[in-house]
Design a protein around this motif. Structure first.
Motif, mmCIF file in Angstrom:
data_model
loop_
_atom_site.group_PDB
_atom_site.id
_atom_site.type_symbol
_atom_site.label_atom_id
_atom_site.label_comp_id
_atom_site.label_asym_id
_atom_site.label_seq_id
_atom_site.Cartn_x
_atom_site.Cartn_y
_atom_site.Cartn_z
ATOM 1 N N HIS A 1 56.671 75.652 125.694
ATOM 2 C CA HIS A 1 57.309 76.646 126.546
ATOM 3 C C HIS A 1 58.705 76.167 126.956
ATOM 4 C CE1 HIS A 1 58.081 79.356 129.905
ATOM 5 N NE2 HIS A 1 57.098 80.112 129.448
ATOM 6 N N PRO A 2 59.697 77.072 127.003
ATOM 7 C CA PRO A 2 61.068 76.674 127.367
ATOM 8 C C PRO A 2 61.181 75.998 128.730
ATOM 9 C CG PRO A 2 61.072 78.864 126.410
ATOM 10 C CD PRO A 2 59.632 78.496 126.590
ATOM 11 N N ARG A 3 60.261 76.302 129.650
ATOM 12 C CA ARG A 3 60.333 75.671 130.956
ATOM 13 C C ARG A 3 60.046 74.166 130.879
ATOM 14 N NH1 ARG A 3 59.029 78.702 135.510
ATOM 15 N NH2 ARG A 3 59.030 76.701 136.623
ATOM 16 N N LEU A 4 59.262 73.744 129.909
ATOM 17 C CA LEU A 4 59.020 72.315 129.692
ATOM 18 C C LEU A 4 59.906 71.793 128.570
ATOM 19 C CD1 LEU A 4 55.120 72.021 130.022
ATOM 20 C CD2 LEU A 4 56.873 71.947 131.801
ATOM 21 N N ASN A 5 59.887 72.494 127.425
ATOM 22 C CA ASN A 5 60.797 72.192 126.326
ATOM 23 C C ASN A 5 60.689 70.738 125.857
ATOM 24 O OD1 ASN A 5 62.716 73.152 124.495
ATOM 25 N ND2 ASN A 5 64.421 72.339 125.700
ATOM 26 N N PHE A 6 59.471 70.297 125.568
ATOM 27 C CA PHE A 6 59.247 68.907 125.180
ATOM 28 C C PHE A 6 59.513 68.637 123.699
ATOM 29 C CE2 PHE A 6 55.909 68.468 128.786
ATOM 30 C CZ PHE A 6 56.905 68.128 129.686
ATOM 31 N N TYR A 7 59.518 69.663 122.862
ATOM 32 C CA TYR A 7 59.604 69.451 121.419
ATOM 33 C C TYR A 7 61.004 69.675 120.834
ATOM 34 C CZ TYR A 7 54.486 69.472 121.462
ATOM 35 O OH TYR A 7 53.163 69.189 121.722
ATOM 36 N N LYS A 8 61.624 70.790 121.187
ATOM 37 C CA LYS A 8 62.875 71.155 120.515
ATOM 38 C C LYS A 8 64.000 70.147 120.706
ATOM 39 C CE LYS A 8 61.847 76.044 120.056
ATOM 40 N NZ LYS A 8 62.212 77.439 120.381
ATOM 41 N N PRO A 9 64.120 69.486 121.870
ATOM 42 C CA PRO A 9 65.150 68.440 121.964
ATOM 43 C C PRO A 9 64.918 67.290 120.991
ATOM 44 C CG PRO A 9 64.469 69.124 124.153
ATOM 45 C CD PRO A 9 63.513 69.751 123.189
ATOM 46 N N GLU A 10 63.663 67.162 120.510
ATOM 47 C CA GLU A 10 63.333 66.141 119.508
ATOM 48 C C GLU A 10 63.602 66.638 118.090
ATOM 49 O OE1 GLU A 10 62.414 63.199 120.387
ATOM 50 O OE2 GLU A 10 61.566 63.360 122.402
ATOM 51 N N GLY A 11 64.003 67.925 117.973
ATOM 52 C CA GLY A 11 64.281 68.502 116.659
ATOM 53 C C GLY A 11 63.051 69.014 115.939
ATOM 54 N N VAL A 12 61.935 69.229 116.681
ATOM 55 C CA VAL A 12 60.695 69.660 116.046
ATOM 56 C C VAL A 12 60.067 70.806 116.829
ATOM 57 C CG1 VAL A 12 60.211 67.388 115.067
ATOM 58 C CG2 VAL A 12 59.291 67.974 117.329
ATOM 59 N N ASP A 13 59.139 71.487 116.188
ATOM 60 C CA ASP A 13 58.272 72.450 116.851
ATOM 61 C C ASP A 13 56.951 72.467 116.088
ATOM 62 O OD1 ASP A 13 57.387 74.239 118.693
ATOM 63 O OD2 ASP A 13 58.822 75.826 118.211
ATOM 64 N N VAL A 14 55.949 73.126 116.660
ATOM 65 C CA VAL A 14 54.598 73.119 116.111
ATOM 66 C C VAL A 14 54.212 74.512 115.642
ATOM 67 C CG1 VAL A 14 52.162 72.670 116.631
ATOM 68 C CG2 VAL A 14 53.944 71.253 117.690
ATOM 69 N N GLU A 15 53.567 74.582 114.493
ATOM 70 C CA GLU A 15 53.002 75.839 114.001
ATOM 71 C C GLU A 15 51.540 75.606 113.651
ATOM 72 O OE1 GLU A 15 53.194 78.809 110.122
ATOM 73 O OE2 GLU A 15 55.003 77.691 110.673
ATOM 74 N N TYR A 16 50.650 76.432 114.218
ATOM 75 C CA TYR A 16 49.221 76.312 113.952
ATOM 76 C C TYR A 16 48.839 77.052 112.674
ATOM 77 C CZ TYR A 16 48.025 74.086 118.345
ATOM 78 O OH TYR A 16 47.910 73.187 119.367
ATOM 79 N N VAL A 17 48.016 76.395 111.856
ATOM 80 C CA VAL A 17 47.441 77.018 110.671
ATOM 81 C C VAL A 17 45.928 76.913 110.829
ATOM 82 C CG1 VAL A 17 47.298 77.040 108.165
ATOM 83 C CG2 VAL A 17 49.427 76.312 109.281
ATOM 84 N N ASN A 18 45.262 78.038 111.051
ATOM 85 C CA ASN A 18 43.830 78.013 111.358
ATOM 86 C C ASN A 18 42.990 77.629 110.147
ATOM 87 O OD1 ASN A 18 44.334 78.732 113.994
ATOM 88 N ND2 ASN A 18 43.983 80.914 113.654
ATOM 89 N N MET A 19 42.007 76.782 110.387
ATOM 90 C CA MET A 19 41.095 76.293 109.356
ATOM 91 C C MET A 19 39.660 76.521 109.814
ATOM 92 S SD MET A 19 43.030 74.697 107.005
ATOM 93 C CE MET A 19 44.826 74.609 106.969
ATOM 94 N N SER A 20 38.750 76.608 108.864
ATOM 95 C CA SER A 20 37.349 76.835 109.201
ATOM 96 C C SER A 20 36.569 75.542 109.387
ATOM 97 C CB SER A 20 36.672 77.677 108.110
ATOM 98 O OG SER A 20 36.704 76.992 106.866
ATOM 99 N N SER A 21 37.118 74.409 108.897
ATOM 100 C CA SER A 21 36.371 73.159 108.965
ATOM 101 C C SER A 21 37.301 71.977 108.738
ATOM 102 C CB SER A 21 35.262 73.129 107.906
ATOM 103 O OG SER A 21 35.838 73.089 106.599
ATOM 104 N N MET A 22 36.789 70.777 109.014
ATOM 105 C CA MET A 22 37.535 69.555 108.741
ATOM 106 C C MET A 22 37.761 69.383 107.235
ATOM 107 S SD MET A 22 38.192 67.876 111.581
ATOM 108 C CE MET A 22 37.663 67.918 113.307
#
Length: 365
Positions: free
Chosen positions: A51-72
């Motif tokens: 969230h922009p109010r915390l903004n912990f990732y983008k200053p590091e040059g990264v962001d997260v995208e979830y890809v849903n999986m059914s199992s390990m």
């Protein structure tokens, strides 16, 4: 959903309000295999920091995208194929897979769940009182690729017992799992704590059976990456896990805000058919144990967020040998040092922890 004001705050914190195209070009989006199957606030230890109010990732040059999986198992296949950048590492599944497939060259780089978050649950009147009583029983698991199977085998092996007479039955999550327990389709369920809590929320009464002593002392969640990615994108991975470490601290110390921030970043995960207050109470119940499992035990000699040890990975191998019924597994894996690394951890922890804690305690969305 992010407001225009929130978006401006996030960019302003980076000094990039006039250079959005530059941000888009430089941001490395790291795809994670999400074996929960859905993106819900149990992942707020990762997502709050987006969230922009915390903004912990983008200053590091990264962001997260979830890809849903059914199992390990699907997660490992996706890592092998390069469809995702990182994913969960459960030793009982990961180690036999790596021994069988030398091309599955993964290394565990961050321990996200340093306490054991697995549970064994039964109906209150069940004759099952200990893990030993699971031998020969019908065990409910989320799916046939789920960790509950390996967890059961591992604990029975610790007791010198076999699971060859056990029947593993896929019962899903929530209401379907609760119905399977209530209607005696299974004798017990072995799952993560959050899955058991969801079953309780649908009205199924559960009794928790203690884990075996040795297994109970182990963490239950690492994150692994392809070794090639570790060599090529080390800086991005440090930034990713530093953002995650901050987000974890924040969510642990202000779970209610963590849930709200998750909903703000992923509005499609907001509750439907009931109020947010009701949903928040449910989520607080689901995460009542998990929030502590995000943090290291107070008696852990290494308090660095994300750190692993050679001793625990040697023990992971021993348990995987028993659980997989492959006495040659340790030899096939080779040097246990290649299975994990702490090379990122000092840099990941290079931030002011107390400042994040104080931010969490005073935060209001």
């Amino acid at each position: 959903m992010w407001t225009r004001r929130d978006f401006g705050l996030g960019l302003g914190a980076l000094g990039l309000t006039g250079s959005l195209p530059a941000l888009a070009q430089k941001l490395r989006v790291m795809k994670v295999a999400n074996t929960a199957g859905v993106n819900d606030p149990q992942q707020c230890f990762v997502t709050a920091g987006q969230h922009p109010r915390l903004n912990f990732y983008k200053p590091e040059g990264v962001d997260v995208e979830y890809v849903n999986m059914s199992s390990m198992t699907q997660a490992l296949q996706s890592l092998r194929a390069g469809h995702v950048d990182y994913g969960p590492a459960v030793p009982g599944i990961l180690l036999p897979a790596m021994a069988k497939d030398p091309g599955l060259d993964l290394v565990s780089v961050y321990k996200w769940l340093p306490r054991n978050a697995n549970v064994v649950v039964v109906k209150p009147g069940s004759p099952i009182r200990s893990v030993a009583d699971l031998a020969g029983k019908r065990i409910g698991v989320r799916s046939q690729g789920d960790t509950g199977i390996v967890v059961t085998r591992t604990m029975l092996a610790e007791l010198g017992l076999k699971d060859d007479r056990c029947e593993y039955i896929a019962i899903g999550d929530g209401a379907p799992a609760g119905a399977a327990i209530d209607n005696d389709r299974v004798d017990a369920m072995v799952a993560f704590d959050t899955a058991a809590a969801r079953v309780e929320l649908v009205g199924t009464k559960l009794r928790y059976v203690p884990l075996t002593p040795k297994f109970a002392q182990f963490g239950s969640g690492w994150l692994c990456v392809p070794r090639e990615l570790l060599m090529k994108e080390r800086k991005a991975l440090v930034g990713l896990f530093r953002g995650m470490a901050k987000s974890t601290l924040f969510a642990h110390h202000n779970l209610e805000a963590g849930i709200d921030l998750h909903w703000a970043v992923y509005p499609e995960s907001r509750p439907k058919g009931r109020s947010e207050d009701e949903a928040r109470k449910e989520l607080a119940f689901i995460l009542k144990d998990r929030r502590n499992s995000w943090m290291r035990r107070p008696d852990d000699p290494d308090q660095r967020i994300g750190a692993s040890s050679l001793a625990e990975w040697k023990s992971n191998i021993e348990m995987a040998v028993d659980g997989s019924k492959n006495p040659k597994l340790a030899d096939e894996l080779g040097d246990p040092n290649r299975l994990f690394t702490n090379e990122l951890i000092d840099e990941v922890n290079a931030f002011d922890r107390q400042a994040v804690v104080e931010m969490a305690k005073s935060f209001r969305l």
